[in-house]
Motif scaffolding. Structure first.
Motif, PDB file in Angstrom:
ATOM      1  N   ILE A  46       0.834  -1.218   0.000  1.00 39.98           N
ATOM      2  CA  ILE A  46       0.000   0.000   0.000  1.00 39.98           C
ATOM      3  C   ILE A  46       0.864   1.261   0.000  1.00 39.98           C
ATOM      4  O   ILE A  46       0.637   2.152  -0.828  1.00 39.98           O
ATOM      5  CB  ILE A  46      -1.030  -0.020   1.159  1.00 39.98           C
ATOM      6  CG1 ILE A  46      -1.974  -1.224   1.029  1.00 39.98           C
ATOM      7  CG2 ILE A  46      -1.812   1.288   1.210  1.00 39.98           C
ATOM      8  CD1 ILE A  46      -2.835  -1.255  -0.216  1.00 39.98           C
ATOM      9  N   CYS A  50       1.094   4.217  -3.090  1.00 39.51           N
ATOM     10  CA  CYS A  50       0.924   5.653  -2.843  1.00 39.51           C
ATOM     11  C   CYS A  50       2.164   6.439  -3.255  1.00 39.51           C
ATOM     12  O   CYS A  50       2.059   7.474  -3.921  1.00 39.51           O
ATOM     13  CB  CYS A  50       0.605   5.898  -1.367  1.00 39.51           C
ATOM     14  SG  CYS A  50      -0.949   5.165  -0.846  1.00 39.51           S
ATOM     15  N   TRP A  75      -7.959  -4.524   3.973  1.00 39.82           N
ATOM     16  CA  TRP A  75      -6.974  -3.652   4.594  1.00 39.82           C
ATOM     17  C   TRP A  75      -7.674  -2.717   5.566  1.00 39.82           C
ATOM     18  O   TRP A  75      -8.733  -2.179   5.260  1.00 39.82           O
ATOM     19  CB  TRP A  75      -6.252  -2.796   3.555  1.00 39.82           C
ATOM     20  CG  TRP A  75      -5.181  -3.495   2.809  1.00 39.82           C
ATOM     21  CD1 TRP A  75      -3.901  -3.727   3.229  1.00 39.82           C
ATOM     22  CD2 TRP A  75      -5.254  -4.049   1.492  1.00 39.82           C
ATOM     23  NE1 TRP A  75      -3.201  -4.386   2.257  1.00 39.82           N
ATOM     24  CE2 TRP A  75      -4.007  -4.604   1.179  1.00 39.82           C
ATOM     25  CE3 TRP A  75      -6.271  -4.135   0.538  1.00 39.82           C
ATOM     26  CZ2 TRP A  75      -3.724  -5.221  -0.023  1.00 39.82           C
ATOM     27  CZ3 TRP A  75      -6.002  -4.753  -0.672  1.00 39.82           C
ATOM     28  CH2 TRP A  75      -4.748  -5.288  -0.941  1.00 39.82           C
ATOM     29  N   PHE A 104     -10.826  -5.451  -1.041  1.00 42.82           N
ATOM     30  CA  PHE A 104     -10.530  -4.714  -2.265  1.00 42.82           C
ATOM     31  C   PHE A 104      -9.540  -5.505  -3.107  1.00 42.82           C
ATOM     32  O   PHE A 104      -8.599  -6.090  -2.575  1.00 42.82           O
ATOM     33  CB  PHE A 104      -9.887  -3.357  -1.938  1.00 42.82           C
ATOM     34  CG  PHE A 104     -10.817  -2.395  -1.275  1.00 42.82           C
ATOM     35  CD1 PHE A 104     -11.541  -1.477  -2.018  1.00 42.82           C
ATOM     36  CD2 PHE A 104     -10.959  -2.399   0.101  1.00 42.82           C
ATOM     37  CE1 PHE A 104     -12.404  -0.585  -1.397  1.00 42.82           C
ATOM     38  CE2 PHE A 104     -11.823  -1.515   0.732  1.00 42.82           C
ATOM     39  CZ  PHE A 104     -12.544  -0.598  -0.025  1.00 42.82           C
ATOM     40  N   ASP A 108      -7.716  -2.402  -8.028  1.00 39.40           N
ATOM     41  CA  ASP A 108      -8.646  -1.290  -7.812  1.00 39.40           C
ATOM     42  C   ASP A 108      -8.030  -0.198  -6.944  1.00 39.40           C
ATOM     43  O   ASP A 108      -8.292   0.987  -7.148  1.00 39.40           O
ATOM     44  CB  ASP A 108      -9.951  -1.789  -7.202  1.00 39.40           C
ATOM     45  CG  ASP A 108     -10.729  -2.685  -8.159  1.00 39.40           C
ATOM     46  OD1 ASP A 108     -10.518  -2.576  -9.390  1.00 39.40           O
ATOM     47  OD2 ASP A 108     -11.528  -3.513  -7.679  1.00 39.40           O
ATOM     48  N   LEU A 109      -7.196  -0.584  -5.989  1.00 38.78           N
ATOM     49  CA  LEU A 109      -6.526   0.419  -5.155  1.00 38.78           C
ATOM     50  C   LEU A 109      -5.445   1.150  -5.943  1.00 38.78           C
ATOM     51  O   LEU A 109      -5.233   2.349  -5.748  1.00 38.78           O
ATOM     52  CB  LEU A 109      -5.956  -0.224  -3.894  1.00 38.78           C
ATOM     53  CG  LEU A 109      -7.001  -0.773  -2.922  1.00 38.78           C
ATOM     54  CD1 LEU A 109      -6.330  -1.387  -1.698  1.00 38.78           C
ATOM     55  CD2 LEU A 109      -8.006   0.285  -2.493  1.00 38.78           C
ATOM     56  N   PHE A 112      -7.313   3.584  -8.099  1.00 37.25           N
ATOM     57  CA  PHE A 112      -7.801   4.671  -7.243  1.00 37.25           C
ATOM     58  C   PHE A 112      -6.681   5.666  -6.921  1.00 37.25           C
ATOM     59  O   PHE A 112      -6.890   6.882  -6.992  1.00 37.25           O
ATOM     60  CB  PHE A 112      -8.400   4.095  -5.962  1.00 37.25           C
ATOM     61  CG  PHE A 112      -9.017   5.122  -5.070  1.00 37.25           C
ATOM     62  CD1 PHE A 112     -10.265   5.639  -5.342  1.00 37.25           C
ATOM     63  CD2 PHE A 112      -8.335   5.568  -3.942  1.00 37.25           C
ATOM     64  CE1 PHE A 112     -10.842   6.596  -4.509  1.00 37.25           C
ATOM     65  CE2 PHE A 112      -8.897   6.528  -3.110  1.00 37.25           C
ATOM     66  CZ  PHE A 112     -10.151   7.046  -3.398  1.00 37.25           C
ATOM     67  N   ALA A 113      -5.502   5.160  -6.563  1.00 37.70           N
ATOM     68  CA  ALA A 113      -4.373   6.042  -6.223  1.00 37.70           C
ATOM     69  C   ALA A 113      -3.960   6.892  -7.418  1.00 37.70           C
ATOM     70  O   ALA A 113      -3.693   8.092  -7.281  1.00 37.70           O
ATOM     71  CB  ALA A 113      -3.190   5.209  -5.728  1.00 37.70           C
ATOM     72  N   GLY A 159      -9.792   0.335   2.625  1.00 36.79           N
ATOM     73  CA  GLY A 159      -8.872   0.435   1.499  1.00 36.79           C
ATOM     74  C   GLY A 159      -8.701   1.792   0.845  1.00 36.79           C
ATOM     75  O   GLY A 159      -7.615   2.349   0.836  1.00 36.79           O
ATOM     76  N   LYS A 160      -9.760   2.359   0.282  1.00 42.45           N
ATOM     77  CA  LYS A 160      -9.636   3.619  -0.444  1.00 42.45           C
ATOM     78  C   LYS A 160      -9.341   4.790   0.491  1.00 42.45           C
ATOM     79  O   LYS A 160      -8.586   5.696   0.134  1.00 42.45           O
ATOM     80  CB  LYS A 160     -10.880   3.874  -1.283  1.00 42.45           C
ATOM     81  CG  LYS A 160     -10.982   2.917  -2.455  1.00 42.45           C
ATOM     82  CD  LYS A 160     -12.185   3.183  -3.311  1.00 42.45           C
ATOM     83  CE  LYS A 160     -12.189   2.210  -4.488  1.00 42.45           C
ATOM     84  NZ  LYS A 160     -13.360   2.401  -5.343  1.00 42.45           N
ATOM     85  N   ILE A 163      -5.667   4.753   1.209  1.00 35.13           N
ATOM     86  CA  ILE A 163      -4.897   5.326   0.099  1.00 35.13           C
ATOM     87  C   ILE A 163      -4.880   6.851   0.221  1.00 35.13           C
ATOM     88  O   ILE A 163      -3.822   7.476   0.134  1.00 35.13           O
ATOM     89  CB  ILE A 163      -5.490   4.898  -1.274  1.00 35.13           C
ATOM     90  CG1 ILE A 163      -5.372   3.382  -1.478  1.00 35.13           C
ATOM     91  CG2 ILE A 163      -4.859   5.686  -2.425  1.00 35.13           C
ATOM     92  CD1 ILE A 163      -3.992   2.849  -1.725  1.00 35.13           C
TER      93      ILE A 163
END
Length: 173
Positions: A46, A50, A75, A104, A108-109, A112-113, A159-160, A163
């Motif tokens: 993670i 980022c 997460w 998640f 997808d994460l 999203f980032a 999760g989101k 992030i």
């Protein structure tokens, strides 16, 4: 378990239950899903996502390598899990799962980032066999219904939101 780490965790889980029952000790098991914080090493997945998105936003063209980005995980935020642990030890000894209850897909994460910076993740992410784990569990979904009922606890940060929290933290540094 397929790793020495997993085998050690299972052994300690079973010993805790055994000592609780046999010797009437006030012992607890907390099974904790993946948790993140600002203190997590930067090479963990993670923070890696980022920091890569930030570097790419700032102009770096470097591509970041990942293994299987289709794995599914739950997460949560470490600070909230600490609060959950505190609640556990103020109840009757038991075995409790701490998780967000929301899973998640890693992909997808990543998306999203990169969307946070209006970037197309496909320009920066490479999947490589170098980081693939051959015996990795592909999908982990965790129910927290029992936890909600037993200790009246659940997370707010999943999760989101993790992030966003980490991106904002790293941008300040």
């Amino acid at each position: 378990p397929i790793s020495p780490y997993g085998k050690a965790k299972l052994k300690s889980f079973n010993l805790t239950k055994k000592y609780r029952k046999k010797y009437k000790l006030k012992t607890y098991n907390a099974i904790i899903s993946n948790c993140e914080s600002i203190f997590r090493p930067k090479n963990f997945v993670i923070p890696k996502i980022c920091l890569a998105a930030i570097k790419n936003f700032k102009g770096s063209k470097k591509k970041i390598e990942f293994g299987n980005i289709n794995v599914v995980r739950d997460w949560g935020w470490a600070e909230e899990y600490s609060e959950g642990i505190y609640k556990i030890i103020h109840n009757e000894p038991d075995d409790i799962i701490l998780a967000s209850g929301k899973s998640f897909k890693l992909k997808d994460l990543i998306i999203f980032a990169y969307k946070f910076f209006n970037l197309d993740w496909k320009n920066y992410i490479i999947q490589t066999s170098r980081f693939k784990r051959p015996k990795e569990i592909k999908k982990i979904k965790i129910s927290i219904n029992t936890t909600k009922n037993k200790i009246n606890w659940q997370t707010k940060i999943d999760g989101k939101k993790i992030i966003i929290k980490l991106i904002k933290y790293y941008l300040k540094k």
